[in-house]
Design an enzyme around this catalytic site. Structure first.
Site, PDB file in Angstrom:
ATOM      1  N   GLU A 126       0.832  -1.118  -0.036  1.00  0.00           N
ATOM      2  CA  GLU A 126      -0.137  -0.067   0.070  1.00  0.00           C
ATOM      3  C   GLU A 126       0.738   1.203  -0.090  1.00  0.00           C
ATOM      4  O   GLU A 126       1.969   1.067   0.243  1.00  0.00           O
ATOM      5  CB  GLU A 126      -1.065  -0.016   1.119  1.00  0.00           C
ATOM      6  CG  GLU A 126      -1.822  -1.275   1.334  1.00  0.00           C
ATOM      7  CD  GLU A 126      -2.740  -1.100   2.524  1.00  0.00           C
ATOM      8  OE1 GLU A 126      -3.517  -2.070   2.782  1.00  0.00           O
ATOM      9  OE2 GLU A 126      -2.646  -0.079   3.443  1.00  0.00           O
ATOM     10  N   PRO A 127       0.363   2.360  -0.178  1.00  0.00           N
ATOM     11  CA  PRO A 127       1.120   3.564   0.034  1.00  0.00           C
ATOM     12  C   PRO A 127       2.015   3.798   1.156  1.00  0.00           C
ATOM     13  O   PRO A 127       2.807   4.455   1.210  1.00  0.00           O
ATOM     14  CB  PRO A 127       0.225   4.896  -0.214  1.00  0.00           C
ATOM     15  CG  PRO A 127      -1.037   3.999  -1.377  1.00  0.00           C
ATOM     16  CD  PRO A 127      -1.249   2.670  -0.665  1.00  0.00           C
ATOM     17  N   ARG A 246      10.950 -16.855  -2.866  1.00  0.00           N
ATOM     18  CA  ARG A 246      12.163 -16.301  -2.875  1.00  0.00           C
ATOM     19  C   ARG A 246      13.305 -17.105  -3.441  1.00  0.00           C
ATOM     20  O   ARG A 246      14.244 -16.269  -4.087  1.00  0.00           O
ATOM     21  CB  ARG A 246      12.694 -15.932  -1.140  1.00  0.00           C
ATOM     22  CG  ARG A 246      11.951 -14.953  -0.607  1.00  0.00           C
ATOM     23  CD  ARG A 246      12.219 -14.989   1.044  1.00  0.00           C
ATOM     24  NE  ARG A 246      11.508 -13.858   1.618  1.00  0.00           N
ATOM     25  CZ  ARG A 246      11.342 -13.658   3.055  1.00  0.00           C
ATOM     26  NH1 ARG A 246      11.414 -14.793   3.800  1.00  0.00           N
ATOM     27  NH2 ARG A 246      10.498 -12.556   3.489  1.00  0.00           N
ATOM     28  N   GLN A 282      44.134  -8.401 -17.853  1.00  0.00           N
ATOM     29  CA  GLN A 282      44.080  -9.150 -16.613  1.00  0.00           C
ATOM     30  C   GLN A 282      43.011  -8.392 -15.835  1.00  0.00           C
ATOM     31  O   GLN A 282      41.952  -8.858 -15.140  1.00  0.00           O
ATOM     32  CB  GLN A 282      45.317  -9.013 -15.778  1.00  0.00           C
ATOM     33  CG  GLN A 282      46.315  -9.930 -16.362  1.00  0.00           C
ATOM     34  CD  GLN A 282      47.473 -10.102 -15.488  1.00  0.00           C
ATOM     35  OE1 GLN A 282      47.783  -9.196 -14.685  1.00  0.00           O
ATOM     36  NE2 GLN A 282      48.470 -11.208 -15.688  1.00  0.00           N
ATOM     37  N   GLU A 366       9.550  -8.809  -3.487  1.00  0.00           N
ATOM     38  CA  GLU A 366       9.634 -10.007  -2.762  1.00  0.00           C
ATOM     39  C   GLU A 366      10.446  -9.814  -1.404  1.00  0.00           C
ATOM     40  O   GLU A 366      11.138 -10.960  -0.982  1.00  0.00           O
ATOM     41  CB  GLU A 366      10.418 -11.448  -3.831  1.00  0.00           C
ATOM     42  CG  GLU A 366       9.327 -11.686  -4.890  1.00  0.00           C
ATOM     43  CD  GLU A 366       8.417 -12.741  -4.442  1.00  0.00           C
ATOM     44  OE1 GLU A 366       8.320 -13.206  -3.283  1.00  0.00           O
ATOM     45  OE2 GLU A 366       7.535 -12.872  -5.294  1.00  0.00           O
ATOM     46  N   THR A 368      12.771  -6.642   0.603  1.00  0.00           N
ATOM     47  CA  THR A 368      14.179  -6.142  -0.034  1.00  0.00           C
ATOM     48  C   THR A 368      15.329  -6.571   0.713  1.00  0.00           C
ATOM     49  O   THR A 368      15.020  -7.428   1.518  1.00  0.00           O
ATOM     50  CB  THR A 368      13.992  -4.508   0.632  1.00  0.00           C
ATOM     51  OG1 THR A 368      14.075  -4.547   1.974  1.00  0.00           O
ATOM     52  CG2 THR A 368      12.870  -3.947   0.167  1.00  0.00           C
TER      53      THR A 368
END
Length: 386
Positions: A126-127, A246, A282, A366, A368
């Site tokens: 939600e906001p 996850r 390299q 999913e 942070t």
């Protein structure tokens, strides 16, 4: 149900060919148009990709966790928007129904989700409630045998195209935590449910998110996942599907990293500076080696955790470790890919800059990276205190 080795091998080979021959060639156009062509969506349906994790009895492929991550490694080799299209049907959009749904809910929705006839959407954020999902404000007021839902959900994946929403709403107004939150199955077209404008995002063009707006949206008590007896149990259902989601996202991160490594190696072997391919330098080799090692580490973590989950072990901590490591890893790989390509990595032609923007989202949704850290640490403390 686990597939036999030969059937799984054939499926993964077919999927790999489909990714290379049908999806990869459309990546740039999908990003340019911000849409997946209808014909390509039909092909994705025919491949059975909407129902990979849905049981065979409902028309899905019924893949185990190990088999699903093997498929996600392959799907991750192309633009994440294709995976996003089918992701909710295989993950949070269907798993709650599979685990806690009533027989009627399973029969009504799982066959449609497995075939791709119906696209699922998971309406939780939600906001003012994202990582702190327990503070959500969307309300569900009982009115006789119905509930009346009011509130706004934000950044909801596939919302503009979804036929079924899993909506989380507070049925106990006295509760200030996740207790008292209920999961409802709300079909598109239900009066009072509307969709906001499509969000304009940094990346993953072609995968659409939007607000889901609920204004006196009336649904029967039977719309609660698991039926009326599971009122107030919404977050328990959500927690049950987290590990699978996850691990799936982690595997997609590995697939994307392996694609970036392959493209970077090919470019480095062709691009010449100071009279020789830059792959002979390299410092370029160091970036390639670091990327390969990190992607391999993530793949091994995911495969082992998937095996443990299939064996019935509690893998909450390990799944969070996989999500945290793999999503951060692919960001580092993408950054190195831009660096190896130099100026070519910063322009659209090579597609590297698109992947750089696309994979940034994996560290956010999913759960942070910071939420994964909290989950891991709290589980460690709980286990040490037991």
């Amino acid at each position: 149900m686990s597939l036999d080795a030969e059937t799984l091998k054939q499926f993964l080979e077919t999927l790999d060919r489909f990714v290379r021959e049908r999806l990869v060639p459309h990546e740039a156009q999908v990003a340019e148009d911000d849409r997946i062509p209808t014909g390509l969506i039909a092909e994705i349906r025919e491949m059975g990709l909407f129902g990979m994790s849905i049981p065979e009895e409902f028309g899905g492929l019924g893949l185990t966790m190990s088999e699903e991550v093997a498929a996600a490694f392959v799907l991750g080799q192309t633009s994440p928007v294709f995976r996003s299209l089918v992701g909710t049907n295989n993950g949070i959009g269907s798993q709650g129904i599979i685990i806690d749904g009533t027989p009627e809910q399973k029969a009504a929705y799982l066959p449609k989700l497995a075939s791709g006839e119906m696209i699922a959407s998971f309406a939780l954020t939600e906001p003012e409630a994202g990582s702190d999902a327990g503070s959500l404000r969307t309300s569900a007021r009982r009115d006789g045998d119905d509930f009346v839902l009011n509130g706004t959900k934000r950044f909801i994946t596939n919302a503009p195209h979804a036929g079924l929403f899993t909506v989380f709403a507070r049925t106990d107004p006295t509760s200030k935590t996740s207790a008292g939150v209920t999961a409802f199955l709300v079909e598109a077209g239900t009066p009072g449910l509307s969709i906001g404008a499509i969000d304009k995002k940094m990346g993953q063009k072609g995968s659409h998110t939007a607000d889901v707006i609920l204004e006196d949206c009336r649904v029967p008590a039977s719309a609660i996942i698991g039926g009326p007896a599971r009122e107030g149990q919404g977050f328990k259902t959500a927690m049950k599907v987290l590990d699978r989601g996850r691990l799936h996202i982690s595997a997609v991160c590995v697939g994307a990293a392996e694609r970036l490594i392959r493209d970077s190696l090919a470019y480095a072997m062709e691009r010449k500076q100071f009279g020789e391919p830059i792959a002979e330098k390299q410092l370029v080799q160091a970036m390639l080696a670091d990327s390969r090692a990190e992607a391999f580490a993530a793949r091994c973590m995911i495969e082992e955790t998937a095996r443990r989950k299939d064996a019935g072990a509690n893998v909450s901590t390990e799944a969070a470790c996989c999500k945290m490591f793999a999503s951060e890893m692919v960001g580092r790989v993408a950054d190195r890919a831009v660096q190896i390509h130099g100026g070519a990595g910063y322009v659209e032609e090579y597609g590297i800059e698109r992947f750089y923007r696309d994979v940034r989202l994996f560290r956010i949704y999913e759960g942070t990276t910071q939420i994964q850290q909290l989950v891991i640490a709290r589980n460690m403390i709980r286990e040490a205190s037991a």
